[in-house]
Scaffold this motif. Sequence first.
Motif, short mmCIF file in Angstrom:
data_model
loop_
_atom_site.label_atom_id
_atom_site.label_comp_id
_atom_site.label_asym_id
_atom_site.label_seq_id
_atom_site.Cartn_x
_atom_site.Cartn_y
_atom_site.Cartn_z
N ILE A 49 -33.54 20.18 -13.53
CA ILE A 49 -34.41 20.65 -14.64
C ILE A 49 -35.12 21.75 -13.98
O ILE A 49 -35.33 22.83 -14.91
N PHE A 50 -35.85 21.60 -12.89
CA PHE A 50 -36.78 22.52 -12.50
C PHE A 50 -36.09 23.86 -11.83
O PHE A 50 -36.67 24.83 -12.37
N ALA A 51 -35.07 23.57 -11.33
CA ALA A 51 -34.25 24.79 -10.92
C ALA A 51 -33.74 25.58 -12.05
O ALA A 51 -33.76 27.01 -11.92
N VAL A 52 -33.08 24.98 -13.06
CA VAL A 52 -32.59 25.59 -13.97
C VAL A 52 -33.82 26.26 -15.06
O VAL A 52 -33.53 27.65 -15.31
N SER A 57 -36.68 31.28 -16.41
CA SER A 57 -37.91 31.76 -16.96
C SER A 57 -38.78 32.70 -15.78
O SER A 57 -39.81 33.19 -16.06
N ARG A 58 -38.52 32.21 -14.55
CA ARG A 58 -39.41 32.58 -13.41
C ARG A 58 -40.83 32.41 -13.62
O ARG A 58 -41.88 32.85 -13.22
N LEU A 64 -42.54 23.44 -13.08
CA LEU A 64 -42.79 22.37 -12.66
C LEU A 64 -43.14 20.95 -13.39
O LEU A 64 -42.93 19.86 -13.28
N THR A 65 -43.69 21.61 -14.69
CA THR A 65 -44.24 20.64 -15.76
C THR A 65 -42.68 19.95 -15.99
O THR A 65 -42.81 18.54 -16.37
N TRP A 66 -41.80 20.73 -16.49
CA TRP A 66 -40.80 20.21 -17.01
C TRP A 66 -39.93 19.37 -16.11
O TRP A 66 -39.37 18.29 -16.23
#
Length: 118
Positions: A49-52, A57-58, A64-66
């Motif tokens: 999820i972090f990578a996607v 969104s950059r 990081l929160t997600w």
Amino acid sequence: KTISMSAPLGSADVGDRRWQARWRTVSSYFSAPCLHVSLATGGAGGAAIFAVRFLSSRQLPASLTWGAAVAGLLAGTNWAVCRRAMYVMLKEKSAAQPLGASGMSEEDAAALRAALGR
């Protein structure tokens, strides 16, 4: 008749026993059933999820929160489901054979009897 008493524990002895108890707790934590699978699932899901999120969104803080939120939720949910399945399997196994006959110690059999209400 006099009763001989041992010397009282000093603060060094109490501190040492406290440290030993904490070390036993920490070192046994990693042998908990379902822990490794749950942490791996949570970590992999959170990283995905972090990578996607980051690639789309950059925005590093939001990504990081997600990722952390998904990792925590996945790990916690996976651990709860795995432990529940383990307890259901133990209950079914114990219902199929008399307690104590499965090779478990008598103390474990008594604890399981008490938990199952037998």
